[in-house]
Design an enzyme around this catalytic site. Structure first.
Site, PDB file in Angstrom:
ATOM      1  N   ALA A  80       0.806  -1.209   0.000  1.00 33.31           N
ATOM      2  CA  ALA A  80       0.000   0.000   0.000  1.00 33.31           C
ATOM      3  C   ALA A  80       0.853   1.278   0.000  1.00 33.31           C
ATOM      4  O   ALA A  80       0.424   2.310  -0.513  1.00 33.31           O
ATOM      5  CB  ALA A  80      -0.925  -0.017   1.205  1.00 33.31           C
ATOM      6  N   PHE A  88      -2.329   0.927   5.355  1.00 32.33           N
ATOM      7  CA  PHE A  88      -2.914   0.428   6.594  1.00 32.33           C
ATOM      8  C   PHE A  88      -2.234   1.011   7.826  1.00 32.33           C
ATOM      9  O   PHE A  88      -2.873   1.377   8.793  1.00 32.33           O
ATOM     10  CB  PHE A  88      -2.767  -1.096   6.671  1.00 32.33           C
ATOM     11  CG  PHE A  88      -3.915  -1.844   6.038  1.00 32.33           C
ATOM     12  CD1 PHE A  88      -5.118  -1.221   5.782  1.00 32.33           C
ATOM     13  CD2 PHE A  88      -3.778  -3.175   5.731  1.00 32.33           C
ATOM     14  CE1 PHE A  88      -6.176  -1.903   5.212  1.00 32.33           C
ATOM     15  CE2 PHE A  88      -4.825  -3.882   5.164  1.00 32.33           C
ATOM     16  CZ  PHE A  88      -6.020  -3.250   4.906  1.00 32.33           C
ATOM     17  N   ARG A  89      -0.885   1.026   7.773  1.00 36.05           N
ATOM     18  CA  ARG A  89      -0.158   1.151   9.038  1.00 36.05           C
ATOM     19  C   ARG A  89       0.627   2.437   9.239  1.00 36.05           C
ATOM     20  O   ARG A  89       1.247   2.597  10.281  1.00 36.05           O
ATOM     21  CB  ARG A  89       0.786  -0.048   9.189  1.00 36.05           C
ATOM     22  CG  ARG A  89       0.034  -1.324   9.391  1.00 36.05           C
ATOM     23  CD  ARG A  89       0.913  -2.548   9.440  1.00 36.05           C
ATOM     24  NE  ARG A  89       0.074  -3.739   9.540  1.00 36.05           N
ATOM     25  CZ  ARG A  89      -0.561  -4.309   8.524  1.00 36.05           C
ATOM     26  NH1 ARG A  89      -0.420  -3.812   7.301  1.00 36.05           N
ATOM     27  NH2 ARG A  89      -1.318  -5.365   8.694  1.00 36.05           N
ATOM     28  N   GLN A 145       0.347  -6.400  -3.512  1.00 34.65           N
ATOM     29  CA  GLN A 145      -0.724  -6.652  -2.540  1.00 34.65           C
ATOM     30  C   GLN A 145      -1.863  -5.662  -2.763  1.00 34.65           C
ATOM     31  O   GLN A 145      -2.895  -5.757  -2.109  1.00 34.65           O
ATOM     32  CB  GLN A 145      -0.177  -6.482  -1.117  1.00 34.65           C
ATOM     33  CG  GLN A 145       0.925  -7.466  -0.790  1.00 34.65           C
ATOM     34  CD  GLN A 145       1.712  -7.052   0.448  1.00 34.65           C
ATOM     35  OE1 GLN A 145       1.341  -7.356   1.564  1.00 34.65           O
ATOM     36  NE2 GLN A 145       2.806  -6.339   0.246  1.00 34.65           N
ATOM     37  N   ILE A 205      -4.908  -3.476  -4.543  1.00 31.89           N
ATOM     38  CA  ILE A 205      -6.062  -3.783  -5.382  1.00 31.89           C
ATOM     39  C   ILE A 205      -6.396  -2.593  -6.267  1.00 31.89           C
ATOM     40  O   ILE A 205      -7.403  -2.605  -6.966  1.00 31.89           O
ATOM     41  CB  ILE A 205      -7.285  -4.165  -4.508  1.00 31.89           C
ATOM     42  CG1 ILE A 205      -7.611  -3.039  -3.515  1.00 31.89           C
ATOM     43  CG2 ILE A 205      -7.011  -5.474  -3.760  1.00 31.89           C
ATOM     44  CD1 ILE A 205      -8.904  -3.281  -2.725  1.00 31.89           C
ATOM     45  N   HIS A 264      -3.863  -9.981  -3.938  1.00 33.95           N
ATOM     46  CA  HIS A 264      -5.047  -9.725  -3.117  1.00 33.95           C
ATOM     47  C   HIS A 264      -6.256  -9.321  -3.970  1.00 33.95           C
ATOM     48  O   HIS A 264      -7.219  -8.744  -3.443  1.00 33.95           O
ATOM     49  CB  HIS A 264      -4.757  -8.647  -2.070  1.00 33.95           C
ATOM     50  CG  HIS A 264      -3.879  -9.150  -0.950  1.00 33.95           C
ATOM     51  ND1 HIS A 264      -3.215  -8.324  -0.085  1.00 33.95           N
ATOM     52  CD2 HIS A 264      -3.554 -10.413  -0.571  1.00 33.95           C
ATOM     53  CE1 HIS A 264      -2.518  -9.046   0.795  1.00 33.95           C
ATOM     54  NE2 HIS A 264      -2.701 -10.317   0.505  1.00 33.95           N
ATOM     55  N   ASN A 288      11.238   1.457   1.954  1.00 37.76           N
ATOM     56  CA  ASN A 288      10.065   1.661   2.816  1.00 37.76           C
ATOM     57  C   ASN A 288      10.362   2.786   3.809  1.00 37.76           C
ATOM     58  O   ASN A 288      11.470   2.895   4.318  1.00 37.76           O
ATOM     59  CB  ASN A 288       9.717   0.374   3.577  1.00 37.76           C
ATOM     60  CG  ASN A 288       8.261   0.342   3.995  1.00 37.76           C
ATOM     61  OD1 ASN A 288       7.372   0.401   3.157  1.00 37.76           O
ATOM     62  ND2 ASN A 288       8.014   0.268   5.287  1.00 37.76           N
TER      63      ASN A 288
HETATM   64  P1  NAD Z   1       0.986  -1.504   5.153  1.00 35.47           P
HETATM   65  O1  NAD Z   1       0.059  -0.348   5.408  1.00 35.47           O
HETATM   66  O2  NAD Z   1       1.076  -2.561   6.156  1.00 35.47           O
HETATM   67  O3  NAD Z   1       2.457  -0.921   4.976  1.00 35.47           O
HETATM   68  C1  NAD Z   1       2.719   0.129   4.120  1.00 35.47           C
HETATM   69  C2  NAD Z   1       4.150   0.553   4.381  1.00 35.47           C
HETATM   70  O4  NAD Z   1       4.473   1.521   3.409  1.00 35.47           O
HETATM   71  C3  NAD Z   1       4.372   1.178   5.756  1.00 35.47           C
HETATM   72  O5  NAD Z   1       5.421   0.497   6.428  1.00 35.47           O
HETATM   73  C4  NAD Z   1       4.755   2.635   5.452  1.00 35.47           C
HETATM   74  O6  NAD Z   1       5.818   3.094   6.254  1.00 35.47           O
HETATM   75  C5  NAD Z   1       5.229   2.560   4.029  1.00 35.47           C
HETATM   76  N1  NAD Z   1       4.958   3.758   3.236  1.00 35.47           N
HETATM   77  C6  NAD Z   1       3.857   4.543   3.247  1.00 35.47           C
HETATM   78  N2  NAD Z   1       3.972   5.491   2.306  1.00 35.47           N
HETATM   79  C7  NAD Z   1       5.177   5.321   1.709  1.00 35.47           C
HETATM   80  C8  NAD Z   1       5.857   5.978   0.660  1.00 35.47           C
HETATM   81  N3  NAD Z   1       5.328   7.022   0.020  1.00 35.47           N
HETATM   82  N4  NAD Z   1       7.090   5.511   0.307  1.00 35.47           N
HETATM   83  C9  NAD Z   1       7.649   4.440   0.951  1.00 35.47           C
HETATM   84  N5  NAD Z   1       7.049   3.775   1.941  1.00 35.47           N
HETATM   85  C10 NAD Z   1       5.813   4.203   2.306  1.00 35.47           C
HETATM   86  O7  NAD Z   1       0.641  -2.052   3.686  1.00 35.47           O
HETATM   87  P2  NAD Z   1       0.985  -3.464   3.088  1.00 35.47           P
HETATM   88  O8  NAD Z   1       2.313  -3.959   3.501  1.00 35.47           O
HETATM   89  O9  NAD Z   1       0.595  -3.400   1.646  1.00 35.47           O
HETATM   90  O10 NAD Z   1      -0.113  -4.299   3.879  1.00 35.47           O
HETATM   91  C11 NAD Z   1      -0.725  -5.159   3.270  1.00 35.47           C
HETATM   92  C12 NAD Z   1      -2.231  -4.844   3.031  1.00 35.47           C
HETATM   93  O11 NAD Z   1      -2.665  -3.536   2.723  1.00 35.47           O
HETATM   94  C13 NAD Z   1      -2.593  -5.623   1.877  1.00 35.47           C
HETATM   95  O12 NAD Z   1      -3.477  -6.599   2.297  1.00 35.47           O
HETATM   96  C14 NAD Z   1      -3.253  -4.685   0.893  1.00 35.47           C
HETATM   97  O13 NAD Z   1      -4.245  -5.393   0.201  1.00 35.47           O
HETATM   98  C15 NAD Z   1      -3.762  -3.640   1.774  1.00 35.47           C
HETATM   99  N6  NAD Z   1      -4.044  -2.301   1.246  1.00 35.47           N
HETATM  100  C16 NAD Z   1      -3.980  -1.996  -0.114  1.00 35.47           C
HETATM  101  C17 NAD Z   1      -4.227  -0.709  -0.559  1.00 35.47           C
HETATM  102  C18 NAD Z   1      -4.171  -0.378  -2.051  1.00 35.47           C
HETATM  103  O14 NAD Z   1      -4.668  -1.134  -2.891  1.00 35.47           O
HETATM  104  N7  NAD Z   1      -3.525   0.736  -2.424  1.00 35.47           N
HETATM  105  C19 NAD Z   1      -4.513   0.295   0.375  1.00 35.47           C
HETATM  106  C20 NAD Z   1      -4.571  -0.044   1.744  1.00 35.47           C
HETATM  107  C21 NAD Z   1      -4.335  -1.348   2.165  1.00 35.47           C
END
Ligand code: NAD
Length: 248
Positions: A26, A37-38, A104, A106, A122, A216
């Site tokens: 994400a 998410f986080r 991951q 969507i 996903h 990250n």
């Molecule tokens: P996550 O939220 O767990 O982690 C995202 C990471 O990206 C964080 O550690 C954060 O520090 C880092 N981050 C945020 N912005 C950044 C940037 N501009 N540059 C570099 N790093 C950055 O997300 P994840 O690991 O993908 O978690 C998995 C779940 O999130 C999946 O199940 C996914 O389906 C879902 N998700 C997807 C979307 C989407 O489709 N865009 C959005 C939200 C959640």
């Protein structure tokens, strides 16, 4: 390793690897306006518990509540535009330096940026299906019904409840995940971008790569075993890697 050295080393590894795949999360889409998410404060987890709300159990228990939580949000994902990080990965693929992207996400932004080999482990927001008769429809069909006041949106054939073709918490992973894991068997280098590497089993893919580069903003559980960690924005770091590749 300082920032410049880390970016140069990542570029050298990509150039020398012969077969590199990207694993995105994400975080690669936050610069396109989609919350992850986080991330502290802005991540979806600061507003809700997605494991509870975005689980298959929650969907089946109360699909209308599920759509109230996600329909507008996901419609927004579909309006989003790729950012420089998505374009950088598409360019690496075009130049023969990247064999594909395991994502991951969507949101479909890798394809919009021009990436061709994409494993959406996903799922995606292009289609939905009827839980009763399995008929498939475009996501827009579901959205138009929701926007017109039908909640939950129902099948045009049998009136069963429609669900988007995304993997919810509690769902088994589908064929795309196993295809991605297979592609990774022949991969020498994994470039993980914008993922906290905490959602399993996808995060376990990072264990299988011979070499690992992590881009990250925040630390991940895999930093200790990575060859290079670049703790910066995905678009800036990937632009730096592209520039460094031009000098090699
Ligand atoms: P996550 O939220 O767990 O982690 C995202 C990471 O990206 C964080 O550690 C954060 O520090 C880092 N981050 C945020 N912005 C950044 C940037 N501009 N540059 C570099 N790093 C950055 O997300 P994840 O690991 O993908 O978690 C998995 C779940 O999130 C999946 O199940 C996914 O389906 C879902 N998700 C997807 C979307 C989407 O489709 N865009 C959005 C939200 C959640």
């Amino acid at each position: 390793m300082n920032y410049e050295n880390a970016v140069r080393r990542a570029a050298e590894l990509i150039k020398g690897s012969g077969r590199t795949l990207a694993l995105t999360g994400a975080g690669i889409s936050t610069e396109s306006g989609i919350p992850d998410f986080r991330s502290p404060g802005t991540g979806l987890w600061s507003r809700m518990d997605p494991v509870k709300v975005a689980s298959s159990e929650a969907f089946l228990n109360d699909p209308a509540a599920f759509y109230r939580a996600f329909a507008e949000l996901w419609h927004g994902y579909r309006q989003a535009r790729p950012n420089d990080a998505h374009y950088a990965l598409a360019r690496l693929e075009k130049e023969g330096l990247l064999s594909g992207v395991i994502t991951q996400n969507i949101d479909g932004l890798h394809q919009k940026a021009g990436s061709r080999a994409v494993w959406e482990v996903h799922g995606n927001l292009r289609t939905c299906r009827c839980l009763s008769c399995s008929q498939s429809f475009p996501f827009d069909f579901l959205w138009e019904k929701y926007r017109g006041g039908e909640n939950p949106p129902r099948c045009g054939e049998c009136r069963g409840v429609l669900r988007p073709n995304v993997v919810l918490f509690g769902d088994p992973l589908g064929g795309e995940f196993y295809a991605a894991a297979k592609a990774l068997e022949r991969c020498r280098l994994l470039l993980a971008v914008g993922t906290s590497l905490t959602v399993y089993p996808v995060a376990s893919l990072a264990q299988r790569a011979e070499r690992l580069v992590i881009v990250n903003r925040e630390p991940t559980p895999y930093d200790g075993r990575a060859d290079v960690v670049i703790r910066d924005s995905a678009s800036k770091a990937l632009a730096g890697i592209l520039a460094a590749l031009e000098k090699i």
